[in-house]
Structure formats: structure tokens, C-alpha cells
Design a protein around this motif. Structure first.
Motif, PDB file in Angstrom:
ATOM      1  N   ASN A  47       0.835  -1.194   0.000  1.00 29.66           N
ATOM      2  CA  ASN A  47       0.000   0.000   0.000  1.00 29.66           C
ATOM      3  C   ASN A  47       0.877   1.253   0.000  1.00 29.66           C
ATOM      4  N   LYS A  51       0.175   7.469   6.021  1.00 34.19           N
ATOM      5  CA  LYS A  51      -0.840   8.097   6.862  1.00 34.19           C
ATOM      6  C   LYS A  51      -0.337   9.347   7.566  1.00 34.19           C
ATOM      7  N   GLU A 245      -7.857   3.346   4.080  1.00 30.40           N
ATOM      8  CA  GLU A 245      -8.081   3.082   5.497  1.00 30.40           C
ATOM      9  C   GLU A 245      -8.037   4.406   6.246  1.00 30.40           C
ATOM     10  N   HIS A 246      -9.202   4.963   6.544  1.00 34.80           N
ATOM     11  CA  HIS A 246      -9.249   6.234   7.259  1.00 34.80           C
ATOM     12  C   HIS A 246      -9.088   5.978   8.751  1.00 34.80           C
ATOM     13  N   ALA A 247      -7.867   5.656   9.146  1.00 33.23           N
ATOM     14  CA  ALA A 247      -7.597   5.329  10.536  1.00 33.23           C
ATOM     15  C   ALA A 247      -7.160   6.554  11.335  1.00 33.23           C
TER      16      ALA A 247
END
Length: 339
Positions: A47, A51, A245-247
Motif C-alpha cells: 500500500n 498516513k 483506510e481512514h484510521a
């Protein structure tokens, strides 16, 4: 693109072949597979999402490049060696040279660490430098060494794509593009110079100016990214067919998501807060936004192409030689004295 086919022809059919690349969209992977005759191959993908990198697009209303980089003069003058480390990519060598001269002329003594009245004052104690195909080799080596050292003197590098590959840069928390990259693949690769330390929150900032989308070398997907009104991270990862992935908190995602961030909201039902985000803008974004006038943006920049734009539409490295015939070089070797 004949060289992959030539290489593949040298390898007998039973010899395993592995093709490695840093970033590749679906279109790029299709080309690689076709050229290397890699039918029915297996893919191992990582990926590309970082982030800790926040994506921004800022629209600059001015046609004057000095006005567009006034914020950088103020930052370097105010913070000097404490200025956050940044890399600024340019599409045109003319723009790069103009900003370099503007910084040197505006900052004068403030452009250097421990300025010496009797000299020499050069790239060895200057806060910024320029890196492209025709930069003196000694200067290139010094810039690379400085940027691989967390405590190096150089705080800002004005560069072409020559500075985007093969360097393990340290402590870069901001990558700026003055005008978009050719495609999203290049943009992810170049903006990935920031965020090497997972604990460090970084920024990838794309500065747009009038007619910057006019070049035919810019892929439609890159133009769509610039004009996007939805999450920029999701747009990028969708190009790579990667799940988003909106972590993290929205204000660390992109400028679009930041507008809807409710990290400071305490409402249980419908939000009635007047201030729902407690994140303060990074000082570099605040500085850049001081030059902005969002009401003056032009949604039809890609249709407004002039003959001058076409003249400078190629990548910054490829037009170095042409540009050098139009104005003197401002490159100094490590042994040259400034004057």
C-alpha cells in the motif's frame, strides 16, 4: 520503450523474472507486463499510503512568481536554520532559476548561516540551493550529503525530478510542487520524499497557478486530482486500486477532509458547534495562504494555453539546455566565491 523487450529476449523462457518498481498505477503495470512478456504473473503489492502525510492543494492567484514565493522569503528570514526542511519541485527550469535568484536577492546576508563579510559564502553555508541536471557535481554531492544528515545546513532544495529518486533524505516534513507532476504515479513518488519517519506529521503541498494545467504532458488523472472536491488521499489510492483506510483524524488526511473534521465536537445528536476542529494549520500552510485569494481561482486553466506556455511545457530537466541559452546560469561550484 524497446529496452524491456530487448532485455526479455536475452532471458530464456525457464528463467524466473522479477520486475520491481517503487510506485505503479494499473496502467503502468500493464505496460511493464506487456513489454516484459510477463503473462499470468503474480503481483506483490505494498500500500503506497503514508498516513503521516497530509495532502493539500493551494491556488495562487498571481502571475508573478516572486509574489507566489514571498512566504518562503519570510520563513527563511524568520526561522533561519530552524526552518522546516522542505523540497520544492518545479516543472520549468525558468521558474526554478527565478525563485533561486529571488531568494538570494531578497535575503542577502540572511541567506547564509554565519555570513562572513570577507567570504567565502556559497552553497556550504547557504540555507537553500538548486538541484537539476546541469547543477555542478560538487554542489549536487554537497546537497545530497546535507539532506542525508538530519542536522545538515540546507533547509530548502529547489529541484527538478533529478532529486526524487534514490535518496534517503532525513527530516523532510514538507514536499511542495509548483505546478502538478505529469501523473499521479510521479506525484506519489516525489511527495514520498516526506514522511520517512512514521511519527513525524508531514505535508505534501501542490501549488497551482494560472495555466499550470495547460501542458499536454499532464495526464487527465493528475488534472482531476487538482480539481477534486473529494478526499485527495482516496483519489490517489483509487488510482492504485488500493483500499483507503481512514484510521486517522480527518484534519490529518487532506485539505478537503479537514473542512469536515469534527474532532472537537461534543454533541451527541445533531452538531451545533461553531468550532468542530481544534487542529491549528501548519505554519507553512498559513504562510502560503497569505498569498492566496480563492475567489480569483480559474476553473478553466487547462483551456487557457498560450504560445509561451507551450514553450515551457516540458519537464524541468529536459529544458535545461534551452533555458541556459536564454539567461546566464546561476550555479556555483563549492570553490566559487559569491559576488
Amino acid at each position: 520503450m524497446l529496452w524491456p523487450t530487448f532485455i526479455r529476449s536475452l532471458v530464456v523462457c525457464h528463467v524466473p523474472v522479477v520486475a520491481l518498481t517503487a510506485t505503479a498505477t494499473e496502467e503502468t503495470k500493464a505496460v511493464i507486463k506487456k513489454q516484459l512478456c510477463m503473462d499470468n504473473c503474480s503481483e506483490i503489492m505494498v500500500n503506497p499510503d503514508k498516513k503521516n502525510v497530509t495532502y493539500w492543494v493551494h491556488n495562487l492567484p498571481s502571475d508573478d512568481i516572486c509574489t507566489n514565493f514571498r512566504w518562503l522569503v519570510n520563513l527563511l528570514r524568520g526561522y533561519k536554520q530552524a526552518t522546516s526542511r522542505m523540497i520544492i519541485f518545479f516543472r520549468q527550469i525558468k521558474h526554478m532559476a527565478d525563485v533561486y535568484e529571488y531568494l538570494e536577492t531578497s535575503l542577502k546576508h540572511d541567506a547564509y548561516i554565519d555570513f562572513k563579510e570577507g567570504g567565502p559564502n556559497d552553497n556550504r553555508n547557504r540555507l537553500f540551493d538548486m538541484f537539476h541536471m546541469k547543477t555542478d557535481d560538487d554542489v549536487k554531492d554537497f546537497i545530497c550529503t546535507s539532506y542525508m544528515n538530519p542536522n545538515g545546513n540546507i533547509r530548502v532544495v529547489l529541484c527538478s525530478t533529478s532529486f526524487s529518486m534514490g535518496l534517503d533524505v532525513k527530516g523532510v516534513d514538507t514536499v511542495i510542487h509548483y505546478g502538478p507532476a505529469n501523473d499521479v504515479d510521479d506525484y506519489v513518488q516525489e511527495s514520498g520524499r516526506a514522511g520517512r519517519e512514521p511519527s513525524q506529521q508531514c505535508n505534501a503541498i501542490l501549488l497551482t497557478y494560472k495555466r499550470c494545467l495547460g501542458s499536454q504532458n499532464i495526464f487527465p488523472s493528475m488534472k482531476e486530482y487538482v480539481k477534486s472536491k473529494t478526499c485527495r488521499r482516496a483519489f490517489i489510492l483509487n488510482i492504485f486500486k488500493t483500499i483507503v483506510e481512514h484510521a486517522h483524524i480527518p484534519h490529518f488526511c487532506c485539505d478537503i477532509c479537514r473542512l469536515s473534521c469534527k474532532c472537537a465536537c461534543s454533541c451527541e445528536d445533531e452538531c451545533v458547534c461553531t468550532n468542530t476542529c481544534n487542529q491549528v494549520l501548519p505554519k507553512i500552510n498559513t504562510a502560503i495562504m497569505s498569498n492566496e485569494d480563492n475567489d480569483d481561482s480559474d476553473d478553466n486553466d487547462d483551456n487557457d494555453i498560450t504560445e509561451l506556455d507551450d514553450m515551457f511545457s516540458s519537464d524541468s530537466d529536459s529544458d535545461v539546455l534551452e533555458s541556459s541559452t536564454r539567461k546566464p546560469q546561476v550555479i556555483y561550484s563549492s570553490d566559487d566565491e559569491m559576488f
